[in-house]
Motif scaffolding. Structure first.
Motif, short mmCIF file in Angstrom:
data_model
loop_
_atom_site.label_atom_id
_atom_site.label_comp_id
_atom_site.label_asym_id
_atom_site.label_seq_id
_atom_site.Cartn_x
_atom_site.Cartn_y
_atom_site.Cartn_z
N LEU A 79 42.25 30.52 39.99
CA LEU A 79 42.90 30.78 38.72
C LEU A 79 43.95 31.86 38.88
O LEU A 79 43.69 32.90 39.46
N PRO A 80 45.14 31.62 38.35
CA PRO A 80 46.20 32.61 38.54
C PRO A 80 45.97 33.91 37.80
O PRO A 80 46.49 34.95 38.18
N ALA A 81 45.15 33.86 36.74
CA ALA A 81 45.01 35.07 35.91
C ALA A 81 44.09 36.10 36.55
O ALA A 81 43.96 37.20 36.03
N PRO A 83 42.83 39.05 38.56
CA PRO A 83 43.47 40.17 39.26
C PRO A 83 42.81 40.44 40.61
O PRO A 83 41.67 40.05 40.84
N HIS A 86 39.37 42.04 40.91
CA HIS A 86 38.20 41.18 40.63
C HIS A 86 37.69 40.55 41.91
O HIS A 86 36.49 40.31 42.07
#
Lengths: 524, 210
Positions: A79-81, A83, A86
């Motif tokens: 997922l691109p979101a 960070p 994480h």
């Protein structure tokens, strides 16, 4: 559908990672040179080059490199979101705890530097460089005055950090009930129970032959040992990392262990690795870091006093001093919950353009750090090979033992696994120890942080580390700690204080590791 | 729909989560928490992939209020697109508790077209946690290829074998030229190899130009 997309993304990431490496350049060169060979036809160019690479062993090397990339750290999520922090550590409160712990360490280091008036780093004058270069192979004979230096922290300080971890969303107001946990670690991480451990560590079961058990002098070698060694030789001839890892689960024969571990870790000692080591050595000669004094002090306090490892003192200095200057180690911070400390050029504090990582590899050694290297000295006598194997082992396993994270091989999970196993299977012992104020983790923590290095007899320790490499996990360390408590349970039930409990468990040098683990997992 | 929508998604307005309680008929006694929470999402049109950051939710179900394409005049109906997808492997432990997840149209049981509203039903059966929800819910439009692969317009496919045969002849020719030239003045600072390359490049262009 979704799995295909994830698979192709994983493949794309692996290709990206392997693209800049030396292996890639070498394979391209080999492929180009093989075009001169007569059996490469133009119309089937792709297939012919591929089969050439397969037969000449390059495909195997590529497989080993891919195997390494899959096992080291985590691949970036799809997922691109998400960070980057994480990826280092998914739980926010663990990140905060690790950050505040790091601030404490850095503060301690800075105050040591100010108090003693020793700069964090200084350039060595030419005469000193020459002197050190002459003494490079016998730095142990040097007796600098280290009395003013003290280790930045010891495992027991770190234990307090682990014990103080609290999950903010945890409903602790409820009555203890069935969820009561008698131990010190109060975070609800997922750890395996005995049934799951039996499944995961199936090769350690009673019905399977192992080194450490079935190579006993009383058992005829033809029963198990000779055959097992032959298989090991075949695995080495094949040069396959994955096969070597599977093989190592039942132990590595002493004569083959060095090569097997290097194969599992894909630590090929090529000329550029030797060159890299020489460059690091040049860096050591040029600059003197405050951290070097900490390393000297640590080696003098721990390894030099150990009956088995004092002979390797010189190697330890060479490896650890070079390790602290190796910027390639900074790569592992992508999947390590820790962050390397930054230092600023004097007068430019806060300006990121003038920030450097201190020490250059980002790892501040603590009391007992040199014991991660010491057992490897028994296997490798060439410094650059020893160095590259140690660096691989550190960036795969040992970093987890001194940073706060929720990973299942992280020290927090290991502590919780140890306590859960003890509470589930030896509740009377646990309760008794708790009553006398001797929480089992307070005794076992130092074993866990060092992965038993320096506490066990050397051959037994190497059997344990065989399994760590074979299963790519540090859980065997926690299982062994619980098994030792189970073994000495009768004595421990009779003690009445923490000091006497520690005395019962002070000497582990006579223990045989594999029978203890096997009995605890499969015969309880 | 801007380019940003495609890559970063659109943050949507979530109505406040409604925790379901049971018991507590009168307003004085508070019912006990049932571990189920419902969040309504006001949905901009045309979006189909939902991403969010979990916060201690164990299972999530998605219900869509949509109008079937054939029945424009009829009232929008609620249907279940996804039932009880696990987010945490063990509801009592932290694994997966703060991870990022995505639900796209392939995982839904019904086609998410003509959707006017989404309802997320969150379940957390464990009593170990004080609260649970999802954060940073973003909706992405139907995935279109964002990056077009650079495809060159297909030209006359080159017959590799014949070109290489001709190149072979040209190389031989250039070798002969070079050996005859070596009697003459030296080439000077130019590397002989680069002149060969240039010659063969010109020859190649001659061969391939229509």
């Amino acid at each position: 559908m979704n799995e295909d997309a994830e698979l192709s993304q994983t493949i794309a990431q692996l290709v990206r990672r392997l693209k800049g490496t030396h292996l890639h350049a070498q394979m391209e060169r080999e492929a180009r040179e093989c075009l001169h060979q007569p059996e490469i036809q133009l119309d089937s160019l792709k297939d012919d080059v591929r089969s050439f690479l397969r037969t000449s062993g390059w495909e195997r090397k590529l497989q080993n490199a891919v195997h390494r990339e899959l096992h080291v750290g985590r691949l970036a999520p799809s997922l691109p979101a998400v960070p980057a922090e994480h990826l280092k550590e998914p739980l926010a409160y663990m990140r905060k705890a690790q950050a505040s712990w790091e601030r404490r360490i850095v503060k301690s280091l800075n105050s040591m530097s100010t108090e003693l008036g020793v700069p964090l780093a200084r350039m060595r004058p030419a005469t000193e460089q020459q002197e050190l270069s002459n003494k490079w192979n016998e730095m142990g004979t040097d007796e600098p005055d280290l009395s003013r230096f003290r280790p930045v922290y010891a495992p027991k300080d770190f234990l307090e950090v682990v014990v103080a971890l609290r999950s903010p969303n945890l409903n602790s107001g409820e009555d203890a009930g069935a969820r009561s946990h008698w131990g010190l670690v109060q975070v609800p991480l997922g750890v395996k129970d005995i049934a799951q451990l039996r499944e995961t560590y199936a090769e350690l079961s009673l019905a399977t032959g192992q080194l450490g058990i079935d190579d006993n002098a009383h058992i005829h070698p033809d029963v198990f040992e000779n055959n097992y060694i032959d298989i090991g030789k075949k695995v080495l001839a094949k040069q396959d990392s994955a096969a070597a890892q599977q093989y190592s689960r039942r132990g590595c024969p002493t004569g083959l262990r060095a090569d097997l571990w290097a194969l599992i870790l894909n630590s090929v000692n090529q000329p550029q690795d030797v060159l890299h080591f020489e460059q690091l050595k040049a860096g050591v000669l040029q600059h003197d870091l405050l951290v070097d004094n900490l390393i000297y002090k640590d080696v003098k306090l721990t390894a030099s006093n150990d009956d088995y490892y004092f002979v390797f003192e010189d190697f330890l200095y060479q490896v650890l001093l070079c390790f602290s200057r190796d910027a390639a180690v900074l790569e592992h911070f992508k999947y390590n919950s820790a962050t390397p400390p930054k230092s600023y050029i004097q007068g430019k504090e806060g300006d990121d353009d003038y920030a450097v990582f201190y020490p250059p590899n980002g790892v501040i050694p603590f009391h007992g750090f040199s014991m991660y290297v010491a057992p490897l000295c028994l296997l490798y006598n060439e410094p650059s090979k020893l160095y590259s194997v140690f660096r691989e082992m550190y960036t795969r396993y040992f970093f987890r033992l001194h940073s706060v994270s929720s990973a299942c091989s992280g020290i927090v999970s290991l502590c919780l696994l140890f306590e859960r196993l003890l509470q589930t299977h030896l509740p009377q012992l646990f309760y008794h120890l708790r009553q006398i104020g001797a929480q089992p983790l307070r005794i076992a923590f130092k074993w866990l942080v060092r992965a038993f290095s320096g506490y066990l007899c050397t051959d037994q320790l190497l059997f344990l580390w065989d399994r760590i490499l074979g299963y790519d996990s540090l859980e065997p360390v926690a299982v062994l700690a619980a098994a030792i408590f189970a073994f000495r349970a009768d004595n421990l039930m009779e003690v009445t204080s923490l000091a006497s409990a520690e005395a019962v468990l002070a000497d582990l040098s006579t223990l045989k590791v594999m029978p203890l683990i096997q009995i605890f997992l499969f015969a309880v | 729909m801007s380019a940003d929508d495609v890559t970063k998604g659109v943050a949507c307005t979530l109505k406040p989560p409604v925790f379901l309680h049971f018991g507590g008929g009168d307003s004085k006694t508070q019912g006990c928490c049932s571990g189920v929470c419902v969040i309504d999402v006001a949905l901009p049109p045309g979006k189909t992939t939902i991403t969010f950051k979990n916060f201690y939710t164990a299972l999530v179900s998605v219900r869509l209020q949509r109008r079937s394409p054939g029945q424009e005049g009829a009232a929008a109906k609620w249907c279940t697109a996804l039932r009880d997808r696990p987010l945490m492997t063990n509801p009592h432990t932290e694994a997966g508790a703060q991870d990022y997840y995505s639900i796209d149209r392939k995982q839904m049981q019904v086609e998410p077209d003509g959707v006017s509203s989404i309802r997320l039903i969150l379940k957390q059966p464990s009593s170990a946690w004080l609260t649970f929800s999802v954060q940073d819910v973003r909706i992405f439009p139907r995935m279109q290829p964002v990056r077009k692969e650079l495809v060159f317009p297909p030209q006359d496919p080159l017959d590799v074998a014949s070109v290489s045969c001709r190149l072979q002849q040209m190389w031989a020719l250039s070798q002969v030229m070079q050996s005859s030239q070596s009697h003459a003045a030296s080439v000077g600072r130019f590397d002989v190899r680069t002149t060969h390359a240039r010659t063969s490049k010109y020859i190649f262009h001659l061969l391939t130009s229509p």
